[in-house]
Design an enzyme around this catalytic site. Structure first.
Site, PDB file in Angstrom:
ATOM      1  CG  ASP A  86      -0.233  -0.078   2.545  1.00 20.79           C
ATOM      2  OD1 ASP A  86       0.845  -0.699   2.620  1.00 20.79           O
ATOM      3  OD2 ASP A  86      -0.747   0.502   3.527  1.00 20.79           O
ATOM      4  CD  GLU A 150       4.163   0.650   7.096  1.00 21.03           C
ATOM      5  OE1 GLU A 150       4.831   0.971   8.079  1.00 21.03           O
ATOM      6  OE2 GLU A 150       3.779   1.495   6.234  1.00 21.03           O
TER       7      GLU A 150
END
Ligand SMILES: [Zn+2]
Length: 453
Positions: A86, A150
């Protein structure tokens, strides 16, 4: 500083471009990110290399990919290479190029995630495939994890995996972001490359400042919550938390090989603070040095008042506190009490909104030695030095689960410390192909050195 050529096969470049274009933007809402799209790309890339591939979906669309090369000796330590898929959102008008275009311009791949941390996620995948195709037979198991979420606390990624599928991801040793950029301190010998052996904790809190409502036409001697909140913010901004130079910081300075006068300066609280306050010409360096040696307090949001002609009786502030290893929640509260002062403390209420204590791994480990050997082979005369990550990463979940976890990577001379700092969650994020090639060589080298050597 390096001898590597720029991504000769172009595999890392191509994979990175693909992941940037997927735009797995994580804005913190559960249905953002949709990292399954990048898991598809990585799984397709790794397919056929004789690897065990598993995908794990925490909630719809938010999956993570695990690949493994089983070791021959169940007692040998295992190693996990972990990259997140991400990225954080962008402010489009500040970019010179399409942040999700993955353009290759003058040897740089442009786009959100180029340094945080799709560069590592993709170079780890390429290294992993090369190892598998070369018939790599390690003693300890090698695991690759492309992990979701994350950038928003790891709830649907690392934390979820360790709670729900620990057998798939647990490892004795873990490497993830970020490190390896060349610190701008005048070493007498070769480049000093930081390995993040620990990371600071977070303590987010809201502060409600109370007052008494009244008419805006008669402000004289009123109990105005906004005026008091401004004082609270001012006191937090000017407060100087205690300087802490023991532990990781001391080891860092002692490994730098800087002139003695500078080493003394960096190991003395008063002179270190003078350096950060005014002497350092590099503001990015001053911020980093300050953050590595202090708890920090950043007021970040404020809401209050109901109408232009009403004296406000309530203002809510949000603050972001980052703590050094060893600091407890009680330590933070007493720091805040001291910073704000007894007179203002009477009218406020502090509510913690999420706390995570700092985490740190041992420095002297076999993985440390491997990183040092492989780095000096790839970057002539380079020496690894321990440092503390000032922001949070997924490494903390693994440290809590008992792993030794480090943040590391390698960059060419084309990415300076300053560039790295400004591109991390910033504008015009890009990475050069030589750095990508160096990273790929690093992961392959460390896997061979650590799991066979
Ligand atoms: Zn990151």
């Amino acid at each position: 500083m390096t001898t590597a050529t720029s991504d000769p096969t172009g595999e890392v470049t191509e994979l990175l471009q693909h992941l940037i274009r997927n735009a797995c933007v994580n804005d913190g809402s559960p249905d953002s990110g949709q990292e399954g799209r990048s898991v598809d790309v990585l799984a397709a890339y790794l397919q056929g290399a004789g690897l065990d591939l598993e995908r794990y979906e925490s909630i719809s669309g938010r999956s993570s990919l695990v690949a493994r090369i089983e070791g021959s000796d169940p007692d040998a330590p295992s190693l996990l290479l972990m990259g997140h898929t991400d990225v954080v959102p962008v402010t489009l008008e500040n970019w010179h190029r399409d942040p999700f275009g993955g353009e290759l311009v003058d040897g740089y791949v442009w786009g959100r995630g180029a340094v945080d941390m799709l560069n590592e996620t993709t170079s780890m995948a390429v290294a992993f495939k090369r190892l598998a195709q070369s018939g790599f037979t390690p003693r300890g198991t090698l695991i690759y994890l492309a992990v979701a979420d994350e950038e928003a606390l790891g709830i649907y990624g690392a934390e979820w995996l360790l709670q729900n599928r620990p057998e798939a991801v647990k490892a004795d040793y873990v490497i993830t972001e970020a490190g390896g950029f060349n610190m701008p301190l005048p070493s007498r010998s070769g480049p000093k490359l930081p390995v993040m052996v620990g990371e600071k904790g977070t303590f987010w809190a809201s502060i409600v400042v109370k007052g008494t409502p009244g008419h805006g036409s008669m402000p004289f001697r009123t109990d105005n919550a906004l005026v008091k909140a401004a004082n609270v913010v001012q006191r937090l901004a000017t407060y100087r938390p205690q300087t802490q130079i023991e532990g990781i910081w001391r080891r860092f300075v002692e490994s730098l090989d800087v002139p003695d006068s500078l080493a003394r300066l960096l190991l003395d609280a008063d002179s270190l603070n003078a350096f950060c306050e005014s002497e350092a010409t590099d503001l990015g360096l001053a911020r980093m040095v300050n953050a590595a040696t202090h708890n920090t307090i950043a007021p970040t949001m404020g809401h209050g008042g109901i109408k232009t002609n009403v004296i406000p009786d309530r203002v809510e502030l949000q603050i972001d506190i980052r703590t050094l290893p060893g600091e407890t929640d009680a330590d933070v509260i007493s720091m805040l009490t001291e910073a704000i002062g007894a007179d203002l403390m009477r009218d406020i209420e502090i509510t913690p909104r999420g706390t995570n204590t700092a985490s740190a791994s041992k420095i002297d480990t076999p993985l440390w030695d491997s990183l040092a050997r492989v780095s000096s082979a790839l970057v002539p005369a380079a020496v690894t030095v321990p440092f503390i990550m000032v922001a949070a990463t997924d490494a903390r979940f693994f440290r809590r689960a008992g792993s030794v976890a480090y943040g590391y990577g390698l960059f060419s001379e084309r990415i300076s410390f300053k560039d790295f700092g400004s591109m991390f969650h910033g504008n015009n994020e890009r990475i050069d192909q030589e750095s990508l090639q160096l990273s790929e060589a690093l992961w392959e080298g460390v896997a061979r050195d650590f799991l066979i050597g």
